[in-house]
Enzyme design. Sequence first.
Site, PDB file in Angstrom:
ATOM      1  N   PHE A 134       0.874  -1.178   0.000  1.00  0.00           N
ATOM      2  CA  PHE A 134       0.000   0.000   0.000  1.00  0.00           C
ATOM      3  C   PHE A 134       0.907   1.221   0.000  1.00  0.00           C
ATOM      4  O   PHE A 134       1.398   1.637   1.045  1.00  0.00           O
ATOM      5  CB  PHE A 134      -0.903  -0.023   1.233  1.00  0.00           C
TER       6      PHE A 134
ATOM      7  N   TYR B 147       9.020  -4.552  24.008  1.00  0.00           N
ATOM      8  CA  TYR B 147       8.701  -5.324  22.809  1.00  0.00           C
ATOM      9  C   TYR B 147       8.064  -6.667  23.171  1.00  0.00           C
ATOM     10  O   TYR B 147       6.844  -6.793  23.196  1.00  0.00           O
ATOM     11  CB  TYR B 147       9.937  -5.521  21.939  1.00  0.00           C
TER      12      TYR B 147
ATOM     13  N   LYS C  84       2.894 -10.642  18.561  1.00  0.00           N
ATOM     14  CA  LYS C  84       3.872 -11.586  18.016  1.00  0.00           C
ATOM     15  C   LYS C  84       3.652 -12.988  18.589  1.00  0.00           C
ATOM     16  O   LYS C  84       3.860 -13.996  17.901  1.00  0.00           O
ATOM     17  CB  LYS C  84       5.283 -11.092  18.299  1.00  0.00           C
TER      18      LYS C  84
END
Length: 419
Positions: free
Chosen positions: A74, A235, A244
């Site tokens: 995109f 993270y 994740k």
Amino acid sequence: MVIKPRIRGFICVTTHPTGCDAAVKQQIDYISSKPRIVNGPKRVLVIGASTGYGLAARITAAFGSDAATLGVFFEKPGSETKPGSAGWYNSAAFHKYADQAGLYAKSINGDAFSDEVKAQVIATIKADLGEVDQVVYSLASPRRRHPKTGEVINSTLKPIGAPITLRGLDTDKEKLTETHLEPATDEEIAGTVAVMGGEDWQMWIDALADAGVLANGCTTTAFTYVGEEITQAIYWNGSIGAAKKDLDLKVLGLREKLAKIGGDARVSVLKAVVTQASSAIPTMPLYLSLLFKVMKEKGTHEGCIEQLDVLYDILYGGKDEGTAVDRLRRELIDGDGRTVPLIDAEGRLRADYKEMVPEVQADVLALWPQVTNENLYQISDLAGYKADFLRLFGFGVEGVDYDADVDPDVKIDNLVDMT
């Protein structure tokens, strides 16, 4: 027009078409200089193909395995008066060099989360390729319009459970910072999982399988980062990490589905590199600057294209015959004579093993408290970090005349634009 970099925070608002072209050509030249991928894929779909690891995967498959590639992204084109996005120029360059090499390359520009783009991809595969034998999932987006409900869902970058204060680096002002973050709410965690987790990957594989366009032996992989002590609070143990970890759950069903056709599905762990996404994460610019310093001194530093070269060796460097699982390379002997497992206990592929070497992490951890505003350039590789950041947008690439006039209106051949 003459285009110069203009940086605002962690974004460069200008891009250089010639610089992006030169950076793509350097990656192509690197893969072309490496041994061929003997058992590599020949018809590859890359979802998120225009920048970073997705672009590197497309380059590696095409120029390392002579694969026909279909890319989804995109991106925004340029005009006579305004540059387009870096991913647009990267993709234009890839198409140009693939065509020169006689390789099939087609791209679809649109919302990869949408059912419409999935349908267009399936129609294109049926018309041009018949089937695909690899699907690379490399989307990175801050938000997602859910294709079934129409709801626009946002991701967030927060810890889970308790507030944290993170040491970081303002790369514009070249000063150390402290960022205080409150924990994510349950709703924010769920939103981040919905945007960055495994649901859309699963939707893609289900749609492709239902349409009958996955070849026998087809493999699929999605990219993740795990990291170590310094980065894990924001993270792996934060809202992004929840997303994740969702990949790790969703891949189990995908692996079972593809096993029925002799294929395989894996999450691939890649090393920390400079990307637009990583530059926005508190702690990461400082961690990366120190990591680069340590790994360059040890001669083990790798960028996106080097990592994908490693990953494709793991994916296709095993047995010459058998299923996709048989073809996985399980371990290697590193430069110090140590046996390195390339598949971890969760079944993830570990291309990040050089970053995760205990000595590397120990050296970074030792440097962490020593960094001050005064010694940034001595203790860390801030210069290397900033150079990599500018290269994301086509600046600072060797051999490019940045005082020359360039035309920002660059066309991409063989593009289906659904924006």
